[in-house]
Design a protein around this motif. Structure first.
Motif, short mmCIF file in Angstrom:
data_model
loop_
_atom_site.label_atom_id
_atom_site.label_comp_id
_atom_site.label_asym_id
_atom_site.label_seq_id
_atom_site.Cartn_x
_atom_site.Cartn_y
_atom_site.Cartn_z
N GLN A 46 28.60 53.82 14.92
CA GLN A 46 28.06 54.16 13.70
C GLN A 46 26.24 55.05 12.97
OE1 GLN A 46 27.12 49.79 13.34
NE2 GLN A 46 29.53 49.61 13.75
N GLN A 47 25.91 55.08 14.64
CA GLN A 47 24.79 55.80 13.87
C GLN A 47 24.85 56.84 13.59
OE1 GLN A 47 21.38 53.95 13.53
NE2 GLN A 47 22.42 51.91 13.36
N LEU A 48 25.41 57.60 15.01
CA LEU A 48 26.40 58.94 14.51
C LEU A 48 26.60 59.48 13.20
CD1 LEU A 48 26.00 61.78 16.28
CD2 LEU A 48 27.97 61.06 17.56
N HIS A 49 27.33 58.08 13.15
CA HIS A 49 28.53 58.68 11.43
C HIS A 49 27.47 59.37 10.27
CE1 HIS A 49 30.10 56.10 8.40
NE2 HIS A 49 30.46 57.82 7.84
N HIS A 50 26.04 58.00 10.16
CA HIS A 50 25.21 57.79 9.74
C HIS A 50 24.83 59.66 9.82
CE1 HIS A 50 26.62 53.99 7.61
NE2 HIS A 50 25.53 53.61 8.85
N LEU A 57 23.20 65.79 12.24
CA LEU A 57 24.77 65.99 13.14
C LEU A 57 23.22 66.60 14.98
CD1 LEU A 57 26.46 65.42 14.83
CD2 LEU A 57 26.93 67.66 13.75
N TRP A 58 22.89 67.80 14.35
CA TRP A 58 21.89 68.87 15.12
C TRP A 58 20.71 67.64 15.90
CZ3 TRP A 58 26.47 70.95 17.17
CH2 TRP A 58 27.02 71.95 16.06
N HIS A 59 20.09 67.55 15.18
CA HIS A 59 19.04 66.68 15.32
C HIS A 59 19.59 65.06 16.48
CE1 HIS A 59 14.86 64.53 15.00
NE2 HIS A 59 15.82 63.55 14.89
N ALA A 60 20.16 64.53 15.66
CA ALA A 60 20.91 62.81 16.33
C ALA A 60 22.00 63.67 17.42
CB ALA A 60 22.10 62.47 15.24
N LEU A 61 22.38 64.45 17.86
CA LEU A 61 23.49 64.94 18.74
C LEU A 61 22.87 64.23 20.16
CD1 LEU A 61 26.82 64.37 19.18
CD2 LEU A 61 26.29 67.80 19.07
N PRO A 62 21.51 65.28 20.37
CA PRO A 62 21.13 64.70 21.40
C PRO A 62 20.55 63.71 21.74
CG PRO A 62 19.88 66.54 21.05
CD PRO A 62 20.84 66.05 19.45
N THR A 63 19.95 63.13 20.99
CA THR A 63 19.64 61.03 21.27
C THR A 63 21.12 60.61 21.12
OG1 THR A 63 18.19 61.74 19.43
CG2 THR A 63 19.11 59.14 19.50
N PHE A 114 18.19 55.85 17.01
CA PHE A 114 18.47 56.92 16.41
C PHE A 114 17.52 57.05 14.75
CE2 PHE A 114 21.45 56.24 18.14
CZ PHE A 114 22.39 57.41 17.64
N GLN A 115 16.78 55.48 14.67
CA GLN A 115 15.77 55.18 13.26
C GLN A 115 14.21 56.41 13.55
OE1 GLN A 115 16.66 51.98 12.10
NE2 GLN A 115 19.06 52.16 11.12
N GLN A 116 13.75 55.91 14.94
CA GLN A 116 13.04 55.03 15.15
C GLN A 116 12.01 56.26 15.88
OE1 GLN A 116 10.70 51.94 15.41
NE2 GLN A 116 12.26 51.24 13.67
N HIS A 117 13.49 56.92 17.13
CA HIS A 117 13.71 57.01 18.51
C HIS A 117 12.26 56.60 19.37
CE1 HIS A 117 14.43 61.38 20.41
NE2 HIS A 117 13.45 60.93 20.90
N ASN A 118 12.82 55.61 19.28
CA ASN A 118 12.26 54.47 20.44
C ASN A 118 13.54 53.73 21.22
OD1 ASN A 118 10.97 51.50 21.48
ND2 ASN A 118 10.26 51.21 19.24
N PHE A 119 12.61 53.51 22.55
CA PHE A 119 13.68 53.44 23.88
C PHE A 119 13.76 52.19 24.12
CE2 PHE A 119 14.98 58.09 23.35
CZ PHE A 119 16.45 58.73 23.02
#
Length: 398
Positions: A46-50, A57-63, A114-119
């Motif tokens: 769902q997060q990748l879809h958004h 996409l290119w920012h979210a794909l590594p995450t 995905f939203q805050q880069h908080n792992f």
């Protein structure tokens, strides 16, 4: 005498499973574990879809890759351990439940990644799952003398790598992409190092079934995600021809992926030239490509309704790339080792056609339907001319 008898019963209770046990199938507990696990996969999808429809996409794909690796690695370690040592006693069930809790903790933390880069939650949930597995390996060290060293290697290796994750993230070092890859390398190296001493008695048919079941589950999750996006987008309007093409093409594509994987199911445990580690690890690309394709098809719905910041051609290239990654893995694992001569190269030609398809049409629905038709035709040709060939597999997973 009674105490000695009880001790012998305990030792027998956690004895290794017979790798040649007939009719070995996945247990209800394993199926429940998969269902809990897929919640996390769906959340990440769902997060990748958004991210796709927002042009990130290119920012979210590594995450997404990092999150999916953590989920897949925890699942894979559980599955291979269960194949060798599932005795279904009370402690085993409780420790498996702890791993399920860890999976849910990871799922709860995915949006923050995905939203805050908080792992934080991902790391905590991952450690919960891994420490439960360490406890299982310590039980093996106690009850399986022949593989005591193997079990300790697993337990110590897992603990050391978990310390690496904790130190790299919760200290001033910070978890950089390079450090992440280094820790991934050590994660992958632990089973290889441990099994060098004495291989665990995993069951080939059971492992094949477990991987097949996860393939079906991820395919199902992708279909559900695509259907939900379609339902949301078209709830207040009538479907036009392009949108019908998109829905039909997406379903055909998922069906073709199922067909491609399971058409050679009888060869999954008789592979010439493919080693168990390569086969087991290589499935990461199969699973993640299915999941990414599901998110991409859901995003394609938004592209068709002009609610996405990405072009139809780019969306088509993303779908083609994920489809090619998935199919390439299946091709390398099976057809590349079975087929000879010109028959081996039918799939690479199909790859070229798939990558050209997004440039032949302007609308995403037409692109997806055309790619699905090409893929289906390739499978029909394979069924008619390739699967009846005389090439026989040599060797086994053992």
């Amino acid at each position: 005498m009674s105490a000695e008898k009880n001790q012998n019963m305990t030792l027998k209770l956690f004895a290794p499973r017979d790798p040649k046990e007939p009719h070995r199938a996945a247990t209800p507990l394993e199926l429940l574990f998969d269902l809990v696990f897929v919640i996390a996969i769906a959340t990440a999808g769902q997060q990748l879809h958004h991210a796709m429809i927002e042009g990130h996409l290119w920012h979210a794909l590594p995450t997404y890759f990092m999150v999916f690796f953590a989920l897949w690695w925890a699942w894979m370690n559980f599955s291979w351990f269960a194949s060798a040592y599932d005795n279904d006693d009370t402690l085993y069930r409780c420790l498996t439940f702890v791993q399920m809790v860890g999976s849910l903790v990871m799922a709860a933390g995915i949006p923050a990644v995905f939203q805050q880069h908080n792992f934080d939650m991902i790391i905590i949930g991952y450690v919960i799952m891994r420490l439960a597995l360490v406890t299982q390996w310590l039980r093996v060290a106690r009850h399986d003398p022949l593989r005591k060293v193997t079990a300790y290697r697993y337990a110590i290796g897992i603990v050391l790598v978990q310390l690496g994750w904790l130190i790299s993230y919760f200290s001033a070092i910070h978890l950089s992409p390079l450090l992440f890859l280094v820790l991934v390398f050590f994660e992958l190296a632990v089973p290889f190092y441990a099994e060098k001493y004495a291989a665990t008695p995993w069951h080939p048919h059971h492992i094949v079934e477990r991987y097949g079941l996860l393939t079906i589950i991820v395919l199902g999750e992708s279909i559900i995600g695509c259907f939900a996006a379609t339902q949301d987008a078209f709830s207040n309007k009538e479907l036009n021809l392009e949108e019908i093409f998109l829905v039909v093409g997406g379903l055909l594509m998922m069906f073709a992926m199922w067909w491609n994987y399971f058409d050679r199911s009888h060869h999954h445990h008789q592979r010439r030239g493919v080693q168990p580690f390569l086969w087991g690890y290589g499935h990461f690309l199969i699973f993640i490509s299915i999941a990414v394709l599901g998110a991409a098809l859901a995003a394609a719905v938004d592209v068709s309704t002009q609610n996405a910041q990405i072009s139809s051609q780019m969306m088509g290239l993303i779908i083609a790339a994920t489809l090619v990654v998935y199919s390439s893995c299946v091709w390398l694992f099976y057809e590349a080792f079975y087929l000879q001569g010109w028959r081996r190269w039918i799939y690479p030609v199909t790859v070229l056609i798939l990558f050209c398809t997004p440039f032949l049409f302007n609308q995403i629905g037409h692109i997806i339907l055309a790619m699905a038709v090409v893929y289906i035709l390739r499978l029909i040709v394979s069924k008619a001319f390739l699967l009846n060939c005389t090439d026989e597999p040599v060797g086994s997973t053992q």
